[in-house]
Design a protein around this motif. Structure first.
Motif, mmCIF file in Angstrom:
data_model
loop_
_atom_site.group_PDB
_atom_site.id
_atom_site.type_symbol
_atom_site.label_atom_id
_atom_site.label_comp_id
_atom_site.label_asym_id
_atom_site.label_seq_id
_atom_site.Cartn_x
_atom_site.Cartn_y
_atom_site.Cartn_z
ATOM 1 N N MET A 1 0.847 -1.203 0.000
ATOM 2 C CA MET A 1 0.000 0.000 0.000
ATOM 3 C C MET A 1 0.877 1.246 0.000
ATOM 4 N N THR A 2 0.584 2.190 -0.846
ATOM 5 C CA THR A 2 1.364 3.419 -0.920
ATOM 6 C C THR A 2 1.060 4.311 0.279
ATOM 7 N N PRO A 3 1.988 5.227 0.613
ATOM 8 C CA PRO A 3 1.723 6.144 1.728
ATOM 9 C C PRO A 3 0.431 6.938 1.538
ATOM 10 N N ALA A 4 0.152 7.366 0.300
ATOM 11 C CA ALA A 4 -1.069 8.139 0.042
ATOM 12 C C ALA A 4 -2.316 7.306 0.316
ATOM 13 N N ALA A 5 -2.294 6.033 -0.082
ATOM 14 C CA ALA A 5 -3.446 5.160 0.150
ATOM 15 C C ALA A 5 -3.626 4.888 1.637
ATOM 16 N N ALA A 6 -2.509 4.663 2.352
ATOM 17 C CA ALA A 6 -2.577 4.430 3.791
ATOM 18 C C ALA A 6 -3.115 5.667 4.516
ATOM 19 N N GLU A 7 -2.663 6.842 4.068
ATOM 20 C CA GLU A 7 -3.146 8.080 4.674
ATOM 21 C C GLU A 7 -4.655 8.224 4.494
ATOM 22 N N LEU A 8 -5.142 7.933 3.293
ATOM 23 C CA LEU A 8 -6.580 8.022 3.024
ATOM 24 C C LEU A 8 -7.361 7.044 3.895
ATOM 25 N N ALA A 9 -6.811 5.834 4.068
ATOM 26 C CA ALA A 9 -7.486 4.825 4.885
ATOM 27 C C ALA A 9 -7.550 5.271 6.349
ATOM 28 N N PHE A 10 -6.450 5.826 6.849
ATOM 29 C CA PHE A 10 -6.430 6.305 8.233
ATOM 30 C C PHE A 10 -7.416 7.461 8.431
ATOM 31 N N ARG A 11 -7.448 8.382 7.465
ATOM 32 C CA ARG A 11 -8.376 9.504 7.575
ATOM 33 C C ARG A 11 -9.825 8.991 7.608
ATOM 34 N N ALA A 12 -10.140 8.074 6.709
ATOM 35 C CA ALA A 12 -11.499 7.539 6.643
ATOM 36 C C ALA A 12 -11.870 6.827 7.937
ATOM 37 N N ALA A 13 -10.929 6.055 8.501
ATOM 38 C CA ALA A 13 -11.199 5.331 9.747
ATOM 39 C C ALA A 13 -11.436 6.310 10.900
ATOM 40 N N ALA A 14 -10.594 7.353 10.972
ATOM 41 C CA ALA A 14 -10.751 8.331 12.046
ATOM 42 C C ALA A 14 -12.082 9.065 11.932
ATOM 43 N N VAL A 15 -12.427 9.489 10.716
ATOM 44 C CA VAL A 15 -13.688 10.204 10.516
ATOM 45 C C VAL A 15 -14.877 9.316 10.868
ATOM 46 N N ALA A 16 -14.847 8.067 10.432
ATOM 47 C CA ALA A 16 -15.945 7.147 10.709
ATOM 48 C C ALA A 16 -16.127 6.947 12.215
ATOM 49 N N LEU A 17 -15.027 6.718 12.923
ATOM 50 C CA LEU A 17 -15.108 6.520 14.371
ATOM 51 C C LEU A 17 -15.629 7.769 15.072
ATOM 52 N N LEU A 18 -15.163 8.921 14.644
ATOM 53 C CA LEU A 18 -15.588 10.174 15.273
ATOM 54 C C LEU A 18 -17.071 10.446 15.037
ATOM 55 N N LEU A 19 -17.546 10.156 13.848
ATOM 56 C CA LEU A 19 -18.972 10.344 13.560
ATOM 57 C C LEU A 19 -19.834 9.385 14.376
ATOM 58 N N VAL A 20 -19.379 8.143 14.514
ATOM 59 C CA VAL A 20 -20.107 7.168 15.331
ATOM 60 C C VAL A 20 -20.121 7.608 16.793
ATOM 61 N N LEU A 21 -18.979 8.100 17.266
ATOM 62 C CA LEU A 21 -18.882 8.564 18.647
ATOM 63 C C LEU A 21 -19.820 9.742 18.890
ATOM 64 N N ALA A 22 -19.851 10.695 17.968
ATOM 65 C CA ALA A 22 -20.743 11.859 18.107
ATOM 66 C C ALA A 22 -22.200 11.420 18.114
ATOM 67 N N ALA A 23 -22.552 10.521 17.203
ATOM 68 C CA ALA A 23 -23.936 10.036 17.134
ATOM 69 C C ALA A 23 -24.326 9.300 18.407
ATOM 70 N N SER A 24 -23.403 8.516 18.955
ATOM 71 C CA SER A 24 -23.680 7.766 20.176
ATOM 72 C C SER A 24 -23.912 8.706 21.363
ATOM 73 N N LEU A 25 -23.074 9.728 21.493
ATOM 74 C CA LEU A 25 -23.225 10.672 22.598
ATOM 75 C C LEU A 25 -24.543 11.427 22.506
ATOM 76 N N LEU A 26 -24.897 11.861 21.303
ATOM 77 C CA LEU A 26 -26.145 12.607 21.135
ATOM 78 C C LEU A 26 -27.364 11.718 21.324
ATOM 79 N N SER A 27 -27.229 10.452 20.965
ATOM 80 C CA SER A 27 -28.349 9.528 21.105
ATOM 81 C C SER A 27 -28.627 9.197 22.564
ATOM 82 N N ASP A 28 -27.565 8.953 23.325
ATOM 83 C CA ASP A 28 -27.735 8.478 24.703
ATOM 84 C C ASP A 28 -27.771 9.593 25.741
ATOM 85 N N PHE A 29 -27.102 10.724 25.457
ATOM 86 C CA PHE A 29 -26.963 11.766 26.481
ATOM 87 C C PHE A 29 -27.195 13.157 25.897
#
Length: 352
Positions: A1-29
């Motif tokens: 995997m090229t550095p650019a592809a790895a960077e894109l994958a990391f960005r996507a993973a971080a964004v996905a986790l952060l969006l899930v975390l935000a949705a969970s907090l707003l849903s429960d609290f």
């Protein structure tokens, strides 16, 4: 995997986790300020994950500028989040929103006008010094209020969340100040990988703590002061609770200036962690300052309702009860009674 592809994958993973975390907090609290600020911080961090790159450039794509502004303003949200996270009674004020708007606006102007105008180093340095300043405020807030938190599990998680976020944000700010314009794809890949790892660790840590411990479902009134509060089955704990209540009722130790949980534990000759557990699990308090203020306010209520003290200034009653100034006394008193001290005194006088 090229550095650019790895960077894109990391960005996507971080964004996905952060969006899930935000949705969970707003849903429960959604009704808890700390959780709403946590969700806002997660969304701002998602904007950071999308737009951030190591190194400086005078040419920022126009669509990046709003994301960068949100990312920079997010440091104000982080500071407010730490305040709400460690203080269940914290409330947002208008000037908090104004501060966020000013920081975000300055970042936006820096992206579109200051940096392209030939002042890229000035713009980058100024923005990141602002970031470092708010990180310092968040750390100071964490240190100042950490010892008052009586819920042991959330104390550990909170300190981890604040330290991890502050360390990442601080190192990135310093890197942006010191880095040149060309640092290569590897640096960005490493940075996004670290961000994704930190987000994963924070999400995992939060899942290991009961949500009601981290974010109380609703603001509860302080437990009534009484020596017969529910306690555990351990007879030794009951004796310690009785001794603690005697210190409060007879010696009025809560009047002592700068009284701390360490001082109180020393008087009872027990470790701090045990006293935290007793006050939290035995008496139902989540914060040591709230525990002290409940006693102070009970004394103040009695003084305000006493006809013989009708001419005593409110500030004198506040200071005699253990408060250091009038502002915190007024806020704490109204949070418990629903009225100001002056209104409370007037109601009691009219009731006679």
């Amino acid at each position: 995997m090229t550095p650019a592809a790895a960077e894109l994958a990391f960005r996507a993973a971080a964004v996905a986790l952060l969006l899930v975390l935000a949705a969970s907090l707003l849903s429960d609290f959604r009704n808890v300020l700390a959780a709403r600020l946590g969700a806002a911080f997660a969304l701002g961090s998602a904007a950071h994950a999308v737009s951030y790159s190591v190194g400086t450039s005078s040419l920022v794509p126009a669509w990046h500028a709003p994301l960068i502004a949100l990312s920079t303003g997010n440091i104000v949200v982080f500071w407010l989040f730490t305040r709400a996270l460690f203080d269940d009674e914290f409330r947002l004020r208008r000037w908090h929103g104004l501060t966020w708007a000013l920081v975000a606006a300055f970042s936006f102007v820096s992206c579109l006008w200051i940096a392209p105008g030939g002042h890229v180093r000035v713009a980058v340095t100024a923005v990141n010094l602002i970031v470092l300043g708010f990180i310092a405020l968040a750390i100071v807030q964490t240190i100042a209020s950490w010892s008052a938190d009586l819920v042991e599990r959330r104390r550990r998680v909170r300190i981890f969340i604040v330290c991890a976020a502050a360390l990442y944000g601080g190192l990135n700010a310093l890197l942006q100040i010191l880095a040149g314009s060309d640092v290569g794809d590897v640096a960005n890949t490493v940075n996004t990988g670290v961000l994704a790892s930190i987000v994963t660790a924070i999400a995992y840590a939060m899942m290991r703590v009961d949500g009601a411990d981290l974010f109380p479902a609703a603001a509860e009134a302080a437990p009534a002061i009484a020596a017969s509060q529910p306690v555990g089955e351990d007879a030794a704990d009951q004796k310690l609770i009785d001794a603690l209540m005697r210190l409060m009722a007879d010696e009025r130790i809560y009047r002592q200036e700068n009284i701390s949980i360490g001082v109180l534990a020393g008087r009872l000759k027990i470790p701090e962690y045990r006293l935290r557990r007793l006050i939290n699990q035995g008496l139902g308090y989540r914060n040591f300052n709230v525990f002290l203020n409940s006693h102070r306010i009970e004394e103040a209520k009695a003084a305000l309702a006493d006809p013989a003290q009708a001419e005593v200034p409110v500030i004198t009653i506040a200071m005699d009860s253990g408060f250091q100034s009038l502002g915190p006394f007024n806020r704490a008193f109204k949070a418990v009674t629903g009225v100001t001290p002056t209104e409370y005194r007037r109601l009691k006088v009219n009731a006679v």
